[in-house]
Design a protein around this motif. Structure first.
Motif, PDB file in Angstrom:
ATOM      1  N   LEU A   1      53.386  49.395  31.119  1.00  0.00           N
ATOM      2  CA  LEU A   1      53.738  50.896  31.398  1.00  0.00           C
ATOM      3  C   LEU A   1      52.612  51.628  30.372  1.00  0.00           C
ATOM      4  O   LEU A   1      52.460  51.375  29.157  1.00  0.00           O
ATOM      5  CB  LEU A   1      55.220  51.123  30.784  1.00  0.00           C
ATOM      6  N   VAL A   2      52.159  52.830  31.073  1.00  0.00           N
ATOM      7  CA  VAL A   2      51.073  53.499  30.365  1.00  0.00           C
ATOM      8  C   VAL A   2      51.674  54.821  30.496  1.00  0.00           C
ATOM      9  O   VAL A   2      51.867  55.411  31.654  1.00  0.00           O
ATOM     10  CB  VAL A   2      49.876  53.182  30.829  1.00  0.00           C
ATOM     11  N   ARG A   3      51.564  55.769  29.454  1.00  0.00           N
ATOM     12  CA  ARG A   3      51.939  57.006  29.426  1.00  0.00           C
ATOM     13  C   ARG A   3      50.879  57.793  28.665  1.00  0.00           C
ATOM     14  O   ARG A   3      50.803  57.288  27.217  1.00  0.00           O
ATOM     15  CB  ARG A   3      53.317  57.447  29.003  1.00  0.00           C
ATOM     16  N   TYR A   4      49.982  58.673  28.899  1.00  0.00           N
ATOM     17  CA  TYR A   4      49.046  59.527  28.194  1.00  0.00           C
ATOM     18  C   TYR A   4      48.944  60.997  28.681  1.00  0.00           C
ATOM     19  O   TYR A   4      49.489  61.259  29.727  1.00  0.00           O
ATOM     20  CB  TYR A   4      47.737  58.855  27.981  1.00  0.00           C
ATOM     21  N   GLU A   5      48.535  61.658  27.444  1.00  0.00           N
ATOM     22  CA  GLU A   5      48.461  62.986  27.767  1.00  0.00           C
ATOM     23  C   GLU A   5      46.934  63.243  27.369  1.00  0.00           C
ATOM     24  O   GLU A   5      46.230  62.810  26.368  1.00  0.00           O
ATOM     25  CB  GLU A   5      49.271  63.956  26.868  1.00  0.00           C
ATOM     26  N   LEU A   6      46.059  63.945  28.189  1.00  0.00           N
ATOM     27  CA  LEU A   6      44.723  64.117  28.164  1.00  0.00           C
ATOM     28  C   LEU A   6      44.053  65.359  28.424  1.00  0.00           C
ATOM     29  O   LEU A   6      44.387  65.977  29.486  1.00  0.00           O
ATOM     30  CB  LEU A   6      43.898  63.320  29.172  1.00  0.00           C
ATOM     31  N   ALA A   7      43.664  65.989  27.245  1.00  0.00           N
ATOM     32  CA  ALA A   7      43.406  67.476  27.349  1.00  0.00           C
ATOM     33  C   ALA A   7      41.532  67.384  27.415  1.00  0.00           C
ATOM     34  O   ALA A   7      41.077  67.221  26.409  1.00  0.00           O
ATOM     35  CB  ALA A   7      43.655  68.147  26.105  1.00  0.00           C
ATOM     36  N   ALA A   8      41.171  67.670  28.596  1.00  0.00           N
ATOM     37  CA  ALA A   8      39.957  67.712  28.813  1.00  0.00           C
ATOM     38  C   ALA A   8      39.283  68.051  30.414  1.00  0.00           C
ATOM     39  O   ALA A   8      40.551  67.826  31.469  1.00  0.00           O
ATOM     40  CB  ALA A   8      39.251  66.323  28.435  1.00  0.00           C
ATOM     41  N   GLN A   9      38.263  68.203  30.764  1.00  0.00           N
ATOM     42  CA  GLN A   9      37.816  68.557  31.998  1.00  0.00           C
ATOM     43  C   GLN A   9      37.535  66.950  32.466  1.00  0.00           C
ATOM     44  O   GLN A   9      36.508  66.386  31.980  1.00  0.00           O
ATOM     45  CB  GLN A   9      36.789  69.373  31.954  1.00  0.00           C
ATOM     46  N   VAL A  10      38.125  66.246  33.467  1.00  0.00           N
ATOM     47  CA  VAL A  10      37.992  64.923  33.679  1.00  0.00           C
ATOM     48  C   VAL A  10      38.070  64.690  35.294  1.00  0.00           C
ATOM     49  O   VAL A  10      38.691  65.363  36.032  1.00  0.00           O
ATOM     50  CB  VAL A  10      39.103  64.131  32.879  1.00  0.00           C
TER      51      VAL A  10
ATOM     52  N   PRO B   1      42.117  49.275  41.888  1.00  0.00           N
ATOM     53  CA  PRO B   1      42.752  47.907  41.513  1.00  0.00           C
ATOM     54  C   PRO B   1      42.378  46.990  42.210  1.00  0.00           C
ATOM     55  O   PRO B   1      42.429  47.037  43.658  1.00  0.00           O
ATOM     56  CB  PRO B   1      44.287  48.229  41.189  1.00  0.00           C
ATOM     57  N   GLU B   2      42.142  45.649  41.986  1.00  0.00           N
ATOM     58  CA  GLU B   2      41.826  44.415  42.765  1.00  0.00           C
ATOM     59  C   GLU B   2      43.064  43.505  42.947  1.00  0.00           C
ATOM     60  O   GLU B   2      43.510  43.051  43.972  1.00  0.00           O
ATOM     61  CB  GLU B   2      40.438  43.711  42.454  1.00  0.00           C
ATOM     62  N   ASP B   3      43.595  42.974  41.688  1.00  0.00           N
ATOM     63  CA  ASP B   3      44.492  42.126  41.544  1.00  0.00           C
ATOM     64  C   ASP B   3      45.756  42.737  41.065  1.00  0.00           C
ATOM     65  O   ASP B   3      46.659  41.934  40.484  1.00  0.00           O
ATOM     66  CB  ASP B   3      44.025  41.058  40.899  1.00  0.00           C
ATOM     67  N   GLN B   4      46.009  44.089  41.198  1.00  0.00           N
ATOM     68  CA  GLN B   4      47.044  44.847  40.819  1.00  0.00           C
ATOM     69  C   GLN B   4      47.788  45.618  41.710  1.00  0.00           C
ATOM     70  O   GLN B   4      46.983  46.213  42.717  1.00  0.00           O
ATOM     71  CB  GLN B   4      46.771  45.584  39.376  1.00  0.00           C
ATOM     72  N   LEU B   5      48.954  46.113  41.444  1.00  0.00           N
ATOM     73  CA  LEU B   5      49.511  47.310  42.261  1.00  0.00           C
ATOM     74  C   LEU B   5      49.647  48.428  40.860  1.00  0.00           C
ATOM     75  O   LEU B   5      50.370  48.223  40.012  1.00  0.00           O
ATOM     76  CB  LEU B   5      50.863  46.921  42.569  1.00  0.00           C
ATOM     77  N   LEU B   6      49.216  49.416  41.177  1.00  0.00           N
ATOM     78  CA  LEU B   6      49.008  50.597  40.300  1.00  0.00           C
ATOM     79  C   LEU B   6      49.759  51.712  40.939  1.00  0.00           C
ATOM     80  O   LEU B   6      49.522  52.220  41.939  1.00  0.00           O
ATOM     81  CB  LEU B   6      47.421  51.018  40.144  1.00  0.00           C
ATOM     82  N   VAL B   7      50.772  52.172  40.177  1.00  0.00           N
ATOM     83  CA  VAL B   7      51.505  53.583  40.622  1.00  0.00           C
ATOM     84  C   VAL B   7      51.280  54.560  39.613  1.00  0.00           C
ATOM     85  O   VAL B   7      51.538  54.300  38.045  1.00  0.00           O
ATOM     86  CB  VAL B   7      53.232  53.029  40.863  1.00  0.00           C
ATOM     87  N   CYS B   8      51.128  55.659  39.959  1.00  0.00           N
ATOM     88  CA  CYS B   8      50.594  56.704  39.221  1.00  0.00           C
ATOM     89  C   CYS B   8      51.039  58.025  39.403  1.00  0.00           C
ATOM     90  O   CYS B   8      51.060  58.442  40.589  1.00  0.00           O
ATOM     91  CB  CYS B   8      49.068  56.561  38.836  1.00  0.00           C
ATOM     92  N   ARG B   9      51.202  59.022  38.458  1.00  0.00           N
ATOM     93  CA  ARG B   9      51.627  60.255  38.911  1.00  0.00           C
ATOM     94  C   ARG B   9      50.686  61.170  37.559  1.00  0.00           C
ATOM     95  O   ARG B   9      50.768  60.941  36.316  1.00  0.00           O
ATOM     96  CB  ARG B   9      53.053  60.615  38.344  1.00  0.00           C
ATOM     97  N   VAL B  10      49.914  61.849  38.245  1.00  0.00           N
ATOM     98  CA  VAL B  10      49.087  62.753  37.381  1.00  0.00           C
ATOM     99  C   VAL B  10      49.776  64.072  37.315  1.00  0.00           C
ATOM    100  O   VAL B  10      49.810  64.867  38.429  1.00  0.00           O
ATOM    101  CB  VAL B  10      47.670  62.980  38.016  1.00  0.00           C
ATOM    102  N   ASP B  11      50.278  64.723  36.211  1.00  0.00           N
ATOM    103  CA  ASP B  11      50.978  65.853  36.205  1.00  0.00           C
ATOM    104  C   ASP B  11      50.135  67.074  35.416  1.00  0.00           C
ATOM    105  O   ASP B  11      49.786  66.929  34.303  1.00  0.00           O
ATOM    106  CB  ASP B  11      52.195  65.709  35.419  1.00  0.00           C
TER     107      ASP B  11
ATOM    108  N   ARG C   1      51.458  59.323  33.898  1.00  0.00           N
ATOM    109  CA  ARG C   1      52.280  58.060  33.695  1.00  0.00           C
ATOM    110  C   ARG C   1      52.028  57.156  34.853  1.00  0.00           C
ATOM    111  O   ARG C   1      51.829  57.355  36.206  1.00  0.00           O
ATOM    112  CB  ARG C   1      53.576  58.727  34.067  1.00  0.00           C
ATOM    113  N   ALA C   2      52.077  55.983  34.588  1.00  0.00           N
ATOM    114  CA  ALA C   2      51.617  54.878  35.402  1.00  0.00           C
ATOM    115  C   ALA C   2      52.380  53.474  35.139  1.00  0.00           C
ATOM    116  O   ALA C   2      52.538  53.298  33.922  1.00  0.00           O
ATOM    117  CB  ALA C   2      50.315  54.622  35.338  1.00  0.00           C
ATOM    118  N   LEU C   3      52.621  52.624  36.097  1.00  0.00           N
ATOM    119  CA  LEU C   3      53.032  51.285  36.031  1.00  0.00           C
ATOM    120  C   LEU C   3      52.013  50.305  36.544  1.00  0.00           C
ATOM    121  O   LEU C   3      51.472  50.632  37.708  1.00  0.00           O
ATOM    122  CB  LEU C   3      54.384  51.064  36.785  1.00  0.00           C
TER     123      LEU C   3
END
Length: 304
Positions: free
Chosen positions: A46-55, A61-71, A108-110
């Motif tokens: 489980l990953v949760r981060y806040e990123l303040a920047a122009q990005v 992913p190759e061997d993974q399932l990535l679920v993500c929400r960019v708010d 937020r990502a799993l």
């Protein structure tokens, strides 16, 4: 793990520990601030981060399932030529997904190990031949997307700062996987809609399906499939319709579409047309339509 940083390289290397393909491009170092929290629970992270920047970020992913929400108020998210709803989470098991924002984003990502996830859904469904795949990038409905977000908040809140009992962590991981697989278009969610007969097809049908999977790359016909199952073509068609509610021809077409999907994702082919034709699709326009309906994106040959 939890930290705050203004070092772009540290942030990118940390993200790549969880999703090796992840990159942060065009980040503005003058206003870069990163607040990170991550938890590992068995084969799930489980990953949760806040990123303040122009990005401009990217993940494939190759061997993974990535679920993500960019708010983010100004977020733009896309995969190939398909634009994604920035107000919804998205799922990828190989399709490249990119995102851009100029201000502040809460992400937020799993991340699930693909093999472990496949083994888990096989155990649950009782289908030891089920291949776990995402068949679309976005949830079935907006309410499903909201369900995923509520689940993420619950899982996130359940992991304490000092860690969580392994048994509880395992249950949380299982809950996260099952809900994720149900709210997004996947082969698992499709299996839940199958009639009971499909889960216990007769031996002749299972033999035919195995033959199709092993030989779809060859110029076989439905007659060949019937012969391999020791049946007449007419008898095989009846058995498929009764057990699976599809025809042997449809099963062969699906297997070949999956083969083309793999080749495109891994860049195996001189062109989209060449890949389509190698897997028996002479009409590239029709192939593209079928591919889009199945995988939720346009067929694009990877440059890898």
């Amino acid at each position: 793990m939890q930290f705050t940083s203004t070092d772009i390289e540290q942030v990118e290397s940390t993200w790549q520990q969880f999703v090796p393909s992840a990159t942060l491009q065009d980040a503005d170092p003058r206003r870069f601030r990163f607040d990170w929290r991550s938890v590992e629970a068995g084969s799930m992270s489980l990953v949760r981060y806040e990123l303040a920047a122009q990005v401009h970020s990217r993940a494939e992913p190759e061997d993974q399932l990535l679920v993500c929400r960019v708010d983010a108020a100004d977020a733009r998210i896309w995969s190939g030529r398909q634009s994604l709803d920035a107000g919804q989470p998205w799922l990828t098991d190989g399709a490249r997904v990119e995102a851009k924002w100029d201000q502040v984003a809460r992400v937020r990502a799993l991340i699930f190990d693909r093999v472990a996830a496949r083994d888990a859904v096989r155990q649950i469904t009782g289908d030891d031949r089920l291949e776990l795949r995402a068949t679309g990038l976005t949830p079935h409905t907006r309410e499903d997307g909201a369900r995923w977000e509520r689940m993420f908040s619950y899982i996130d809140g359940s992991f304490g700062a000092e860690g969580t009992d392994p048994l509880i962590a395992a249950e949380l991981g299982r809950h996260a996987l099952m809900l994720t697989m149900s709210v997004f278009p996947t082969t698992f969610s499709e299996s839940l809609d199958r009639p009971v007969q499909r889960m216990a097809a007769p031996t002749s049908v299972r033999r035919a399906l195995s033959y199709i999977e092993e030989n779809a790359h060859l110029p076989i016909t439905v007659d060949d499939v019937a012969a391999a199952a020791f049946m007449s073509t007419r008898g095989l068609q009846y058995a498929f319709r009764r057990a699976l509610d599809i025809t042997p021809t449809e099963a062969l077409r699906r297997a070949r579409l999956e083969g083309a999907h793999r080749d495109l994702r891994h860049g195996k082919g001189a062109s989209l047309t060449a890949v389509a034709r190698r897997w028996g699709f002479s009409n590239v326009s029709r192939f593209a339509t079928m591919y889009r309906e199945t995988y939720g994106i346009n067929p694009i040959l990877s440059s890898r």
